[in-house]
Design a protein around this motif. Structure first.
Motif, PDB file in Angstrom:
ATOM      1  N   ILE A  28      22.372  27.858  67.877  1.00  8.94           N
ATOM      2  CA  ILE A  28      21.300  28.904  68.649  1.00  8.94           C
ATOM      3  C   ILE A  28      21.252  30.144  68.306  1.00  8.94           C
ATOM      4  CG2 ILE A  28      20.091  29.345  70.861  1.00  8.94           C
ATOM      5  CD1 ILE A  28      20.805  26.686  71.849  1.00  8.94           C
ATOM      6  N   HIS A  31      20.292  31.087  64.737  1.00 12.13           N
ATOM      7  CA  HIS A  31      18.821  30.872  64.196  1.00 12.13           C
ATOM      8  C   HIS A  31      17.836  31.433  65.135  1.00 12.13           C
ATOM      9  CE1 HIS A  31      20.071  28.420  61.234  1.00 12.13           C
ATOM     10  NE2 HIS A  31      20.908  27.724  61.981  1.00 12.13           N
ATOM     11  N   ALA A  32      18.326  32.022  66.188  1.00 13.45           N
ATOM     12  CA  ALA A  32      17.325  32.781  67.263  1.00 13.45           C
ATOM     13  C   ALA A  32      17.161  34.443  66.943  1.00 13.45           C
ATOM     14  CB  ALA A  32      17.945  32.584  68.791  1.00 13.45           C
ATOM     15  N   PRO A  33      16.208  34.893  67.161  1.00 16.53           N
ATOM     16  CA  PRO A  33      14.905  34.430  67.667  1.00 16.53           C
ATOM     17  C   PRO A  33      13.987  33.824  66.490  1.00 16.53           C
ATOM     18  CG  PRO A  33      14.983  36.662  67.630  1.00 16.53           C
ATOM     19  CD  PRO A  33      16.259  36.334  67.099  1.00 16.53           C
ATOM     20  N   LEU A  34      13.600  32.829  66.711  1.00 15.29           N
ATOM     21  CA  LEU A  34      12.514  31.996  65.781  1.00 15.29           C
ATOM     22  C   LEU A  34      11.244  32.787  66.392  1.00 15.29           C
ATOM     23  CD1 LEU A  34      12.060  29.818  63.977  1.00 15.29           C
ATOM     24  CD2 LEU A  34      11.747  28.326  65.953  1.00 15.29           C
ATOM     25  N   ASN A  72      13.538  24.628  71.665  1.00 15.25           N
ATOM     26  CA  ASN A  72      12.501  25.466  71.316  1.00 15.25           C
ATOM     27  C   ASN A  72      12.519  26.708  72.100  1.00 15.25           C
ATOM     28  OD1 ASN A  72      10.087  26.467  69.656  1.00 15.25           O
ATOM     29  ND2 ASN A  72       8.928  25.612  71.262  1.00 15.25           N
ATOM     30  N   ALA A  74      14.966  27.741  73.770  1.00 10.97           N
ATOM     31  CA  ALA A  74      16.445  28.509  73.581  1.00 10.97           C
ATOM     32  C   ALA A  74      16.406  29.267  72.186  1.00 10.97           C
ATOM     33  CB  ALA A  74      17.703  27.559  73.532  1.00 10.97           C
ATOM     34  N   LEU A  75      15.589  28.723  71.214  1.00 16.58           N
ATOM     35  CA  LEU A  75      15.705  29.440  69.865  1.00 16.58           C
ATOM     36  C   LEU A  75      14.807  30.614  69.827  1.00 16.58           C
ATOM     37  CD1 LEU A  75      15.821  26.370  67.446  1.00 16.58           C
ATOM     38  CD2 LEU A  75      17.631  28.139  67.505  1.00 16.58           C
ATOM     39  N   ARG A  76      13.727  30.643  70.983  1.00 11.96           N
ATOM     40  CA  ARG A  76      12.724  31.790  70.728  1.00 11.96           C
ATOM     41  C   ARG A  76      13.136  33.065  71.919  1.00 11.96           C
ATOM     42  NH1 ARG A  76       8.495  30.394  67.934  1.00 11.96           N
ATOM     43  NH2 ARG A  76       8.729  28.125  67.826  1.00 11.96           N
ATOM     44  N   ARG A  77      14.382  32.637  72.608  1.00 16.57           N
ATOM     45  CA  ARG A  77      14.740  33.735  73.338  1.00 16.57           C
ATOM     46  C   ARG A  77      15.605  34.788  72.452  1.00 16.57           C
ATOM     47  NH1 ARG A  77      18.082  29.920  76.665  1.00 16.57           N
ATOM     48  NH2 ARG A  77      16.249  28.856  77.843  1.00 16.57           N
ATOM     49  N   ASN A  78      15.418  35.951  72.893  1.00 13.15           N
ATOM     50  CA  ASN A  78      16.383  36.881  72.067  1.00 13.15           C
ATOM     51  C   ASN A  78      17.237  37.817  73.165  1.00 13.15           C
ATOM     52  OD1 ASN A  78      17.314  39.059  70.620  1.00 13.15           O
ATOM     53  ND2 ASN A  78      15.435  39.790  69.800  1.00 13.15           N
TER      54      ASN A  78
END
Length: 81
Positions: A28, A31-34, A72, A74-78
């Motif tokens: 995570i 690869h974040a943030p997506l 999804n 988790a990957l969009r959190r920054n």
């Protein structure tokens, strides 16, 4: 009939990814943030098979869909912001 219970570790195993807590956190973080405009299955880091699995689970609101949504999010959190 009860809905099957899965945890994020199970989703990572299903995707063929390392599934320890530390490895999930590292994935995570790597690869974040997506970007908002990128749908999770379209992210460039998935194999064709992984992307197809994610797309299918979301489209069919399947057993794994809740965990796919969790990943999804988790990957969009920054968290560094």
């Amino acid at each position: 009939m009860e809905k099957p219970v899965h945890v994020l570790k199970d989703l990572f195993a299903q995707l063929g990814l390392p599934d320890s807590t530390a490895e999930i956190e590292a994935f995570i973080a790597a690869h974040a943030p997506l970007a908002d405009e990128v749908k999770l299955p379209d992210a460039p880091f998935w194999t064709t098979g992984q992307a197809a699995f994610l797309q299918e689970q979301l489209a069919n609101d399947a057993d794994w869909a809740e965990l796919v949504d969790q990943l999804n999010a988790a990957l969009r959190r920054n968290d560094s912001a």
